[in-house]
Design an enzyme around this catalytic site. Sequence first.
Site, mmCIF file in Angstrom:
data_model
loop_
_atom_site.group_PDB
_atom_site.id
_atom_site.type_symbol
_atom_site.label_atom_id
_atom_site.label_comp_id
_atom_site.label_asym_id
_atom_site.label_seq_id
_atom_site.Cartn_x
_atom_site.Cartn_y
_atom_site.Cartn_z
ATOM 1 N N HIS A 60 52.577 44.700 13.118
ATOM 2 C CA HIS A 60 51.436 45.452 13.660
ATOM 3 C C HIS A 60 50.319 44.537 14.173
ATOM 4 O O HIS A 60 49.149 44.922 14.148
ATOM 5 C CB HIS A 60 50.851 46.372 12.578
ATOM 6 C CG HIS A 60 51.827 47.381 12.076
ATOM 7 N ND1 HIS A 60 51.806 47.888 10.804
ATOM 8 C CD2 HIS A 60 52.872 47.978 12.690
ATOM 9 C CE1 HIS A 60 52.795 48.746 10.656
ATOM 10 N NE2 HIS A 60 53.456 48.824 11.786
HETATM 11 C C1 LIG Z 1 60.542 45.865 14.426
HETATM 12 C C2 LIG Z 1 59.281 46.643 14.738
HETATM 13 C C3 LIG Z 1 59.122 47.908 14.198
HETATM 14 C C4 LIG Z 1 57.960 48.617 14.482
HETATM 15 N N1 LIG Z 1 57.851 49.897 14.006
HETATM 16 C C5 LIG Z 1 56.788 50.648 14.369
HETATM 17 C C6 LIG Z 1 56.727 52.021 14.012
HETATM 18 O O1 LIG Z 1 57.624 52.552 13.360
HETATM 19 N N2 LIG Z 1 55.651 52.742 14.432
HETATM 20 C C7 LIG Z 1 54.647 52.182 15.139
HETATM 21 O O2 LIG Z 1 53.679 52.872 15.449
HETATM 22 N N3 LIG Z 1 54.673 50.879 15.487
HETATM 23 C C8 LIG Z 1 55.738 50.123 15.157
HETATM 24 N N4 LIG Z 1 55.823 48.829 15.569
HETATM 25 C C9 LIG Z 1 54.712 48.298 16.386
HETATM 26 C C10 LIG Z 1 54.626 48.916 17.769
HETATM 27 O O3 LIG Z 1 55.884 49.328 18.247
HETATM 28 C C11 LIG Z 1 53.987 47.904 18.718
HETATM 29 O O4 LIG Z 1 52.737 47.513 18.191
HETATM 30 C C12 LIG Z 1 53.752 48.472 20.107
HETATM 31 O O5 LIG Z 1 54.953 48.978 20.641
HETATM 32 C C13 LIG Z 1 53.195 47.366 20.997
HETATM 33 O O6 LIG Z 1 52.937 47.872 22.274
HETATM 34 P P1 LIG Z 1 52.382 46.906 23.404
HETATM 35 O O7 LIG Z 1 52.248 47.733 24.625
HETATM 36 O O8 LIG Z 1 51.200 46.201 22.878
HETATM 37 O O9 LIG Z 1 53.507 45.791 23.599
HETATM 38 P P2 LIG Z 1 55.066 45.914 23.847
HETATM 39 O O10 LIG Z 1 55.536 47.309 23.642
HETATM 40 O O11 LIG Z 1 55.693 44.848 23.042
HETATM 41 O O12 LIG Z 1 55.226 45.601 25.398
HETATM 42 C C14 LIG Z 1 55.123 44.339 25.974
HETATM 43 C C15 LIG Z 1 56.116 44.266 27.116
HETATM 44 O O13 LIG Z 1 55.779 43.161 27.945
HETATM 45 C C16 LIG Z 1 56.961 42.482 28.299
HETATM 46 N N5 LIG Z 1 56.599 41.096 28.612
HETATM 47 C C17 LIG Z 1 56.098 40.167 27.765
HETATM 48 N N6 LIG Z 1 55.860 39.022 28.402
HETATM 49 C C18 LIG Z 1 56.221 39.218 29.686
HETATM 50 C C19 LIG Z 1 56.204 38.387 30.838
HETATM 51 N N7 LIG Z 1 55.762 37.123 30.785
HETATM 52 N N8 LIG Z 1 56.654 38.889 32.015
HETATM 53 C C20 LIG Z 1 57.089 40.171 32.084
HETATM 54 N N9 LIG Z 1 57.124 41.001 31.018
HETATM 55 C C21 LIG Z 1 56.685 40.535 29.826
HETATM 56 C C22 LIG Z 1 57.831 42.625 27.064
HETATM 57 O O14 LIG Z 1 59.181 42.362 27.338
HETATM 58 C C23 LIG Z 1 57.548 44.051 26.659
HETATM 59 O O15 LIG Z 1 58.396 44.971 27.287
HETATM 60 C C24 LIG Z 1 56.957 48.077 15.307
HETATM 61 C C25 LIG Z 1 57.122 46.799 15.836
HETATM 62 C C26 LIG Z 1 58.271 46.089 15.572
HETATM 63 C C27 LIG Z 1 58.431 44.720 16.156
#
Ligand SMILES: Cc1cc2nc3c(=O)[nH]c(=O)nc-3n(C[C@H](O)[C@H](O)[C@H](O)COP(=O)(O)OP(=O)(O)OC[C@H]3O[C@@H](n4cnc5c(N)ncnc54)[C@H](O)[C@@H]3O)c2cc1C
Length: 546
Positions: free
Chosen positions: A473
């Site tokens: 998280h």
């Molecule tokens: C194993 C696990 C279980 C979890 N379980 C839960 C849960 O049950 N419930 C909950 O609420 N949260 C959960 N979380 C946390 C939650 O899913 C994340 O905090 C949330 O999805 C993050 O969203 P975001 O948009 O910040 O990033 P992300 O969803 O990680 O999106 C970032 C995106 O950017 C892309 N990217 C990165 N760098 C580059 C680049 N240089 N060029 C192009 N693309 C790039 C990545 O590939 C990715 O697709 C979990 C996390 C993990 C790892």
Amino acid sequence: MSDFDYIIVGAGSTGCVLANRLSLDPAKRVLLVEAGPNDSHPYVAIPKGIAKLRLHPTLSWRLPVEAMPGRNQGELWPRGKMIGGTSSLNGMFYIRGQAQDYDDWAKVGVKGWDWAHMSACFQKMENHQLGADELRGAGGPLHVSIPYKENPIDEAIIKAGVEMGLPRKADLNRLDQLGIGYYPINTWRGRRWSAANAFLNPARSRPNLTVRTGVVVDRVLFEGRRAVGVSCRVADERVEFRTRGEVIVCAGTLKSPQLLQLSGIGPAPALQSLGIELVHANAAVGANMREHLSYTVIHKLLGLPGENREYRGIRLAKNVLRYYMLRDGVLSYSTFSSGGFAKTGLEGDRPDIQFFAAPLSWDTSNAKDVVSRVKTAKEPGMTCFAYFLHPESRGSVSLRSANPDDHPVIRPNWLATENDRRAAVAVARFVRDFMSSAALKPYIGAELTPGPGVRTEAELLDSYARFGSTANHAVGTCAMGSGPEAVVDEHLRVHGVQNLRVADCSVIPFAMSGNTNAPAMAVGWRLAELMAQEVRGTPARASALV
Ligand SMILES: Cc1cc2nc3c(=O)[nH]c(=O)nc-3n(C[C@H](O)[C@H](O)[C@H](O)COP(=O)(O)OP(=O)(O)OC[C@H]3O[C@@H](n4cnc5c(N)ncnc54)[C@H](O)[C@@H]3O)c2cc1C
């Protein structure tokens, strides 16, 4: 390459919401680029597919984390690397957090992100199985379900919580948060309902939205201090995409600060020492990371077969068949069905512990396996894990080198303050008390992890530090705010440059009271409202876009 109004980097939880909301205006051309592939792998749709996806060699980033003093080993932190980002491999728990979480963001000098605004965003996004009320939404694109069937062990888990004074909740997203029940999850008819399912797929046929997979962004391009595009690799070819409007970085808490630093925005001495041309010096980029550290207790399970056997041999084959024929059974649920929120008392009446329990366990013969949960145990087991919700300790994400393929240096820096250490002991004691409740007595055998030898405060703390693991998280590495610890302003515009924003979990300034997928999506929804306000030149009302 052709010009776009918005280039969104990263099709994760926040990026998918933004791609949808910003392409609602047919006059705006939106490009969404994602490093990973499409989300078509069969494990993605299956809720229990998380077990195979977390550390998947191509669909997860698997970011190494520095070992800390007093810990047995470092960890690999998973993050989704595909359409849907981490929402395509996460545990699907749908928790919005406490009203105070959002109201506290005002403390860093931002307006418009308080609970009144954010609660309206959640309601607009949701299609909740329990129907709409003053907090829940219905009819939105994001399915929220509570699909579990009552069974003796989950009912005993819930009774154990009630025994400890926690109210039984039909919905764990109530305003007071304290309580125990079945967790709400993002699934729809037995399938994972990721941010891509909810937000990107319905928009994909819009002619003004272009989605490109397999595009790794290495750097934001600037003319002076104005972002004008991104430099990427597609297969082994270098490609540039240009924007006449803005670049919005949505690469997540661990990759967004890396990308900003590679682009010349970050701590000046570190960037200069790596030969990176400085665009804007800001020591806050990559600093201020907050992450939950979870503590796991595993017991032998008595009197019931538990779930471990469901993932082996003929039973696994039957469960796969059942899943594909009926979208039902253990594969259609999240790993832990029940749990909730409790309080240590260290923060007065505010709930500050989140916990999960299930008749499921991992092989404890190897400490590393306990942390990374790679193999379910042969014998029936019962697991409870929990974490303190509001740690003060701050970790960091910094560059290892100027090579975008090198993973950043991630330092969690857990348990660095006296308050966090006191909270850790309280959490460990809570889990122990929970497991020794009268309701669970008939089912609980010997403690396997951390084991009966761990008793005193010092031993509890030591075992927490040694075996505690990430709750996945992390937030805060590009925090919003107006002071020296901020990277983006209240419209998520990067301080010191133009036409560049960051929108994802990295902008959340403090640890959330819960899981972070719901907040990540709400950040995207809210930013789209604020951007609509900028276009109209009028103040954004809550959810004015809808
Ligand atoms: C194993 C696990 C279980 C979890 N379980 C839960 C849960 O049950 N419930 C909950 O609420 N949260 C959960 N979380 C946390 C939650 O899913 C994340 O905090 C949330 O999805 C993050 O969203 P975001 O948009 O910040 O990033 P992300 O969803 O990680 O999106 C970032 C995106 O950017 C892309 N990217 C990165 N760098 C580059 C680049 N240089 N060029 C192009 N693309 C790039 C990545 O590939 C990715 O697709 C979990 C996390 C993990 C790892």
